[in-house]
Design an enzyme around this catalytic site. Structure first.
Site, PDB file in Angstrom:
ATOM      1  N   THR A   1       9.477  83.692  32.125  1.00 26.09           N
ATOM      2  CA  THR A   1       9.182  82.327  31.685  1.00 26.09           C
ATOM      3  C   THR A   1       7.798  81.882  32.163  1.00 26.09           C
ATOM      4  O   THR A   1       7.205  80.992  31.566  1.00 26.09           O
ATOM      5  CB  THR A   1      10.211  81.339  32.256  1.00 26.09           C
ATOM      6  OG1 THR A   1      10.415  81.676  33.632  1.00 26.09           O
ATOM      7  CG2 THR A   1      11.532  81.411  31.510  1.00 26.09           C
TER       8      THR A   1
ATOM      9  N   TYR B   1       5.335  95.005  28.938  1.00 27.45           N
ATOM     10  CA  TYR B   1       5.001  93.646  29.367  1.00 27.45           C
ATOM     11  C   TYR B   1       3.955  93.037  28.433  1.00 27.45           C
ATOM     12  O   TYR B   1       4.110  91.912  27.948  1.00 27.45           O
ATOM     13  CB  TYR B   1       4.486  93.707  30.809  1.00 27.45           C
ATOM     14  CG  TYR B   1       4.027  92.397  31.385  1.00 27.45           C
ATOM     15  CD1 TYR B   1       4.941  91.483  31.900  1.00 27.45           C
ATOM     16  CD2 TYR B   1       2.670  92.082  31.436  1.00 27.45           C
ATOM     17  CE1 TYR B   1       4.516  90.285  32.436  1.00 27.45           C
ATOM     18  CE2 TYR B   1       2.233  90.883  31.982  1.00 27.45           C
ATOM     19  CZ  TYR B   1       3.161  89.990  32.480  1.00 27.45           C
ATOM     20  OH  TYR B   1       2.737  88.803  33.006  1.00 27.45           O
TER      21      TYR B   1
ATOM     22  N   GLY C   1       7.937  96.821  48.077  1.00 29.40           N
ATOM     23  CA  GLY C   1       8.005  97.214  46.671  1.00 29.40           C
ATOM     24  C   GLY C   1       9.389  97.145  46.060  1.00 29.40           C
ATOM     25  O   GLY C   1       9.646  97.771  45.033  1.00 29.40           O
ATOM     26  N   ALA C   2      10.301  96.389  46.634  1.00 24.07           N
ATOM     27  CA  ALA C   2      11.668  96.291  46.103  1.00 24.07           C
ATOM     28  C   ALA C   2      11.824  95.075  45.198  1.00 24.07           C
ATOM     29  O   ALA C   2      12.901  94.812  44.673  1.00 24.07           O
ATOM     30  CB  ALA C   2      12.675  96.223  47.237  1.00 24.07           C
TER      31      ALA C   2
ATOM     32  N   GLU D   1      13.288  84.080  34.195  1.00 28.03           N
ATOM     33  CA  GLU D   1      12.572  85.360  34.194  1.00 28.03           C
ATOM     34  C   GLU D   1      11.741  85.484  32.924  1.00 28.03           C
ATOM     35  O   GLU D   1      12.199  85.087  31.848  1.00 28.03           O
ATOM     36  CB  GLU D   1      13.614  86.491  34.276  1.00 28.03           C
ATOM     37  CG  GLU D   1      13.160  87.701  35.025  1.00 28.03           C
ATOM     38  CD  GLU D   1      12.886  87.427  36.506  1.00 28.03           C
ATOM     39  OE1 GLU D   1      11.698  87.296  36.850  1.00 28.03           O
ATOM     40  OE2 GLU D   1      13.846  87.370  37.292  1.00 28.03           O
TER      41      GLU D   1
ATOM     42  N   ASP E   1       5.424  83.947  43.676  1.00 29.89           N
ATOM     43  CA  ASP E   1       5.801  84.582  44.942  1.00 29.89           C
ATOM     44  C   ASP E   1       5.198  83.849  46.130  1.00 29.89           C
ATOM     45  O   ASP E   1       5.879  83.552  47.122  1.00 29.89           O
ATOM     46  CB  ASP E   1       5.335  86.038  44.977  1.00 29.89           C
ATOM     47  CG  ASP E   1       5.972  86.874  43.883  1.00 29.89           C
ATOM     48  OD1 ASP E   1       6.846  86.355  43.159  1.00 29.89           O
ATOM     49  OD2 ASP E   1       5.589  88.050  43.757  1.00 29.89           O
TER      50      ASP E   1
HETATM   51  P1  ADP Z   1       6.173  93.914  47.102  1.00 27.09           P
HETATM   52  O1  ADP Z   1       6.898  93.875  45.798  1.00 27.09           O
HETATM   53  O2  ADP Z   1       7.114  94.155  48.243  1.00 27.09           O
HETATM   54  O3  ADP Z   1       5.289  92.726  47.288  1.00 27.09           O
HETATM   55  P2  ADP Z   1       3.653  95.232  46.963  1.00 27.09           P
HETATM   56  O4  ADP Z   1       3.269  96.588  46.533  1.00 27.09           O
HETATM   57  O5  ADP Z   1       3.101  94.068  46.212  1.00 27.09           O
HETATM   58  O6  ADP Z   1       5.237  95.201  47.026  1.00 27.09           O
HETATM   59  O7  ADP Z   1       3.216  95.023  48.471  1.00 27.09           O
HETATM   60  C1  ADP Z   1       3.524  95.979  49.451  1.00 27.09           C
HETATM   61  C2  ADP Z   1       2.324  96.193  50.322  1.00 27.09           C
HETATM   62  O8  ADP Z   1       2.141  95.048  51.181  1.00 27.09           O
HETATM   63  C3  ADP Z   1       2.493  97.358  51.272  1.00 27.09           C
HETATM   64  O9  ADP Z   1       2.113  98.567  50.639  1.00 27.09           O
HETATM   65  C4  ADP Z   1       1.572  96.974  52.421  1.00 27.09           C
HETATM   66  O10 ADP Z   1       0.232  97.260  52.113  1.00 27.09           O
HETATM   67  C5  ADP Z   1       1.749  95.466  52.480  1.00 27.09           C
HETATM   68  N1  ADP Z   1       2.839  95.105  53.418  1.00 27.09           N
HETATM   69  C6  ADP Z   1       3.997  94.506  53.122  1.00 27.09           C
HETATM   70  N2  ADP Z   1       4.786  94.384  54.217  1.00 27.09           N
HETATM   71  C7  ADP Z   1       4.107  94.932  55.239  1.00 27.09           C
HETATM   72  C8  ADP Z   1       4.381  95.151  56.622  1.00 27.09           C
HETATM   73  N3  ADP Z   1       5.550  94.791  57.169  1.00 27.09           N
HETATM   74  N4  ADP Z   1       3.421  95.743  57.373  1.00 27.09           N
HETATM   75  C9  ADP Z   1       2.258  96.119  56.829  1.00 27.09           C
HETATM   76  N5  ADP Z   1       1.943  95.964  55.531  1.00 27.09           N
HETATM   77  C10 ADP Z   1       2.853  95.388  54.731  1.00 27.09           C
END
Ligand code: ADP
Ligand code: MG
Length: 386
Positions: free
Chosen positions: A35, A220, A120-121, A33, A170
């Site tokens: 890194t 950061y 976003g988790a 992490e 990722d």
């Molecule tokens: P994460 O950490 O999960 O990548 P992000 O904010 O980078 O969070 O990405 C989330 C975004 O990706 C959502 O707001 C949406 O726009 C898109 N997304 C992710 N999964 C889906 C899904 N199952 N259907 C539609 N859009 C999605």
């Protein structure tokens, strides 16, 4: 497979017969992490939660999408000025544009998709979305781009169409992931190696603290500056040190009096973390998950006390894990909120979830979320009968 059935039915209703189904996953990072920007190792793998997309060329120069999870349509052309209005569609648009920029062909297509990566988790649902379309477009058009190019298409999509300046981990994990393997990626050379990850008798559990503290982005930048400062000091004695991760621990000790204490502690964490990734890889080759777990705790200690990117919620979850004899636990991701990743013996799993739910809620006034994950395959086409 419930999600698969849903997209098949929706696809048939909206676009008719035919099509093929593709999948790509979210990811975890077991260790390694902060890194990446120090030219060190990360150690991610794809998980059993991802995006499924049913796709078919439509013989036009337009893309027509339906998001099952948002219950929304989007339609766009393939020129730079055709960027769609919905944020979720921009990920797919970006992948199309970045494929074209690399000389790939992108014929118009219809697609229906759905996912089960929590948004976003910290499990990178966005990389799953990019990777599934990068992979499918590459296959359908016979572009022959390799998996690294597909990962870079996803990364450039985030940079150029979604406003997120992310690293490559990722998308790399989502494209290269394999069931039963984690991948050690050298962020400086981009060399990578698969290691076995088959934790029989254990489960991987993510606990989402559901907080995101404001500090994250300014902290950061400060951490990065400290690392660069420490690397520059070491470089005076050891010109081969391009990134901090190139430095040996004793080289850091040589410059202890020349840099602020804070920079020293940050660097101590990073240099230790690079070594811990290597130690975890060795342990995995011996099937030694107890050592893996101990390294996870050491990483948490470093992130909390030396790098100072943890927070009360995450330290609380980590301490509880330690107290309950969970094998390994640490904050995953940049810190200041998000998840802990836990390696938990099967027989302890239910008790740990229960205790974490009750005690965390009592202390912080909201419930954490629990995601149990299995290391799985990355981007792929599903067999026709799946
Ligand atoms: P994460 O950490 O999960 O990548 P992000 O904010 O980078 O969070 O990405 C989330 C975004 O990706 C959502 O707001 C949406 O726009 C898109 N997304 C992710 N999964 C889906 C899904 N199952 N259907 C539609 N859009 C999605
Ligand atoms: Mg993301």
């Amino acid at each position: 497979m419930e999600m698969n059935k849903k997209i098949q039915e929706k696809f048939a209703a909206l676009f008719g017969e035919g099509g093929a189904t593709y999948a790509a996953s979210g990811r975890i990072n077991l260790i390694g992490e902060h890194t990446d920007y120090n030219g060190g190792y990360v150690f991610p793998g794809a998980i059993d939660k991802g995006i499924l997309a049913r796709i078919k060329p439509n013989g036009t120069d337009k893309v027509r999408l339906f998001s099952v999870d948002y219950n929304e349509r989007s339609e766009f052309g393939l020129a730079e000025q055709d960027k769609p209005s919905q944020a979720w569609a921009c990920y797919v648009f970006g992948v199309c544009r970045e494929t074209l920029k690399r000389g790939g062909k992108v014929a118009g297509f219809d697609a229906v998709f759905a996912g089960d990566v929590p948004l976003g988790a910290g499990l990178s649902s966005s990389a799953a979305l990019e990777s599934v379309f990068a992979f499918a477009i590459n296959e359908m058009n016979g572009n022959g781009l390799d998996k690294f190019e597909l990962a870079k298409i996803g990364q450039s999509t985030e940079h150029n169409y979604c406003g997120v300046k992310c690293g490559i981990m990722d998308q790399f994990a989502s494209c290269f992931g394999k069931a039963g393997s984690l991948i050690r990626l050298n962020c400086k050379t981009l060399e990578y190696k698969y290691f076995p990850f088959n934790p029989k008798g254990y489960r991987l559990l993510l606990i989402d603290s559901c907080v995101k503290h404001e500090l994250a982005s300014s902290a950061y930048n400060k951490r990065r500056a400290s690392c660069e400062n420490a690397a520059a000091a070491i470089r005076k004695n050891h010109p081969e040190v391009e990134f901090l991760s190139d430095a040996k621990r004793v080289w850091l000790d040589e410059v202890r009096d020349n840099i602020p204490e804070e920079d020293f502690l940050r660097a101590e964490y990073v240099i230790g973390e690079v070594q811990r990734v290597l130690d975890v890889c060795d342990a995995l080759e011996r099937d030694d998950y107890e050592t893996v777990g101990e390294m996870m705790y050491q990483t948490h200690f470093g992130l909390s006390r030396l790098y100072e990117v943890s927070c009360d919620e995450l330290d609380f979850l980590n301490k509880l894990a330690r107290r309950m004899d969970v094998t390994g636990s640490r904050v995953m991701g940049g810190g200041f909120g998000g998840c802990t990743i836990n390696l938990v013996k099967n027989e302890l799993y239910d008790d740990f979830v229960k205790a974490a739910r009750e005690q965390f809620t009592a202390r912080f006034g909201h419930e954490p979320k629990f995601y149990d994950v299995v290391v799985s395959d990355g981007a792929r086409k599903l067999p026709a009968n799946a």
